[in-house]
Design a protein around this motif. Sequence first.
Motif, mmCIF file in Angstrom:
data_model
loop_
_atom_site.group_PDB
_atom_site.id
_atom_site.type_symbol
_atom_site.label_atom_id
_atom_site.label_comp_id
_atom_site.label_asym_id
_atom_site.label_seq_id
_atom_site.Cartn_x
_atom_site.Cartn_y
_atom_site.Cartn_z
ATOM 1 N N GLN A 1 49.052 21.691 -24.830
ATOM 2 C CA GLN A 1 49.031 21.180 -23.458
ATOM 3 C C GLN A 1 47.628 21.298 -22.877
ATOM 4 O O GLN A 1 46.806 22.062 -23.356
ATOM 5 C CB GLN A 1 49.976 21.995 -22.581
ATOM 6 N N THR A 2 47.393 20.558 -21.813
ATOM 7 C CA THR A 2 46.161 20.698 -21.036
ATOM 8 C C THR A 2 46.508 21.494 -19.791
ATOM 9 O O THR A 2 47.475 21.190 -19.100
ATOM 10 C CB THR A 2 45.600 19.319 -20.658
ATOM 11 N N VAL A 3 45.723 22.549 -19.518
ATOM 12 C CA VAL A 3 45.960 23.410 -18.369
ATOM 13 C C VAL A 3 44.906 23.080 -17.308
ATOM 14 O O VAL A 3 43.708 23.057 -17.605
ATOM 15 C CB VAL A 3 45.874 24.906 -18.747
ATOM 16 N N PHE A 4 45.358 22.804 -16.097
ATOM 17 C CA PHE A 4 44.470 22.502 -14.977
ATOM 18 C C PHE A 4 44.471 23.691 -14.030
ATOM 19 O O PHE A 4 45.529 24.141 -13.582
ATOM 20 C CB PHE A 4 44.936 21.244 -14.237
ATOM 21 N N PHE A 5 43.278 24.214 -13.715
ATOM 22 C CA PHE A 5 43.112 25.348 -12.817
ATOM 23 C C PHE A 5 42.439 24.870 -11.539
ATOM 24 O O PHE A 5 41.506 24.072 -11.586
ATOM 25 C CB PHE A 5 42.238 26.437 -13.453
ATOM 26 N N HIS B 1 39.806 29.380 -3.322
ATOM 27 C CA HIS B 1 38.779 29.548 -2.307
ATOM 28 C C HIS B 1 37.955 28.277 -2.090
ATOM 29 O O HIS B 1 37.749 27.850 -0.962
ATOM 30 C CB HIS B 1 37.875 30.727 -2.672
ATOM 31 N N CYS B 2 37.464 27.671 -3.165
ATOM 32 C CA CYS B 2 36.587 26.509 -3.017
ATOM 33 C C CYS B 2 37.224 25.213 -3.542
ATOM 34 O O CYS B 2 36.601 24.162 -3.482
ATOM 35 C CB CYS B 2 35.257 26.742 -3.730
ATOM 36 N N ARG B 3 38.430 25.313 -4.071
ATOM 37 C CA ARG B 3 39.198 24.173 -4.602
ATOM 38 C C ARG B 3 38.528 23.475 -5.784
ATOM 39 O O ARG B 3 38.797 22.319 -6.072
ATOM 40 C CB ARG B 3 39.522 23.164 -3.509
ATOM 41 N N TYR B 4 37.660 24.175 -6.465
ATOM 42 C CA TYR B 4 37.045 23.634 -7.678
ATOM 43 C C TYR B 4 38.117 23.548 -8.762
ATOM 44 O O TYR B 4 38.959 24.435 -8.898
ATOM 45 C CB TYR B 4 35.894 24.547 -8.130
ATOM 46 N N GLN B 5 38.091 22.484 -9.524
ATOM 47 C CA GLN B 5 39.101 22.284 -10.564
ATOM 48 C C GLN B 5 38.468 22.370 -11.947
ATOM 49 O O GLN B 5 37.407 21.805 -12.187
ATOM 50 C CB GLN B 5 39.785 20.939 -10.391
ATOM 51 N N GLU B 6 39.165 23.081 -12.825
ATOM 52 C CA GLU B 6 38.743 23.224 -14.210
ATOM 53 C C GLU B 6 39.870 22.750 -15.116
ATOM 54 O O GLU B 6 41.032 22.766 -14.715
ATOM 55 C CB GLU B 6 38.424 24.689 -14.545
ATOM 56 N N LYS B 7 39.519 22.366 -16.326
ATOM 57 C CA LYS B 7 40.488 21.904 -17.295
ATOM 58 C C LYS B 7 40.273 22.663 -18.595
ATOM 59 O O LYS B 7 39.134 22.902 -18.996
ATOM 60 C CB LYS B 7 40.297 20.389 -17.521
ATOM 61 N N GLU B 8 41.376 23.048 -19.234
ATOM 62 C CA GLU B 8 41.292 23.757 -20.500
ATOM 63 C C GLU B 8 42.323 23.174 -21.454
ATOM 64 O O GLU B 8 43.509 23.090 -21.120
ATOM 65 C CB GLU B 8 41.551 25.248 -20.278
ATOM 66 N N ASP B 9 41.889 22.774 -22.634
ATOM 67 C CA ASP B 9 42.817 22.280 -23.659
ATOM 68 C C ASP B 9 43.277 23.467 -24.487
ATOM 69 O O ASP B 9 42.471 24.188 -25.060
ATOM 70 C CB ASP B 9 42.132 21.248 -24.553
ATOM 71 N N SER B 10 44.585 23.667 -24.509
ATOM 72 C CA SER B 10 45.107 24.819 -25.264
ATOM 73 C C SER B 10 45.695 24.370 -26.572
ATOM 74 O O SER B 10 45.890 23.227 -26.838
ATOM 75 C CB SER B 10 46.163 25.549 -24.438
#
Length: 117
Positions: free
Chosen positions: A100-104, A108-117
């Motif tokens: 799956q792809t995990v979206f974080f 606090h700043c609403r920055y979005q990160e993506k991680e492929d698991s």
Amino acid sequence: MSCFGGDPNFCPECGNVLPLPGLHDMVTCPRCAFSIPVREFSSQNIKSTVIFNALEQSAVTVEDEDSELKGAVIDRRCSRCNKEGMVYHTRQMRSADEGQTVFFTCLHCRYQEKEDS
């Protein structure tokens, strides 16, 4: 010998849906190149209807402005503001045999990160 038969809207050779008759004299299957004369369709009456769901029965909901901040809060440090606390959600973005792809999203700043698991 034909494997498929019955409905003239389908190719009798491969079972693919035949395109609607156009300006040409022949209707050709886009999959196997089977051709049939347009006059074969002259006795058919093609009718289509569109049915819309009632607005109150629709499953679509309006999301509020903080909808991306809903979810489980985890102890993960944001790479932009360096503070602890992010929410996450997962989606299957790739094929089923891959992770799956995990979206974080940082609280606090609403920055979005993506991680492929």
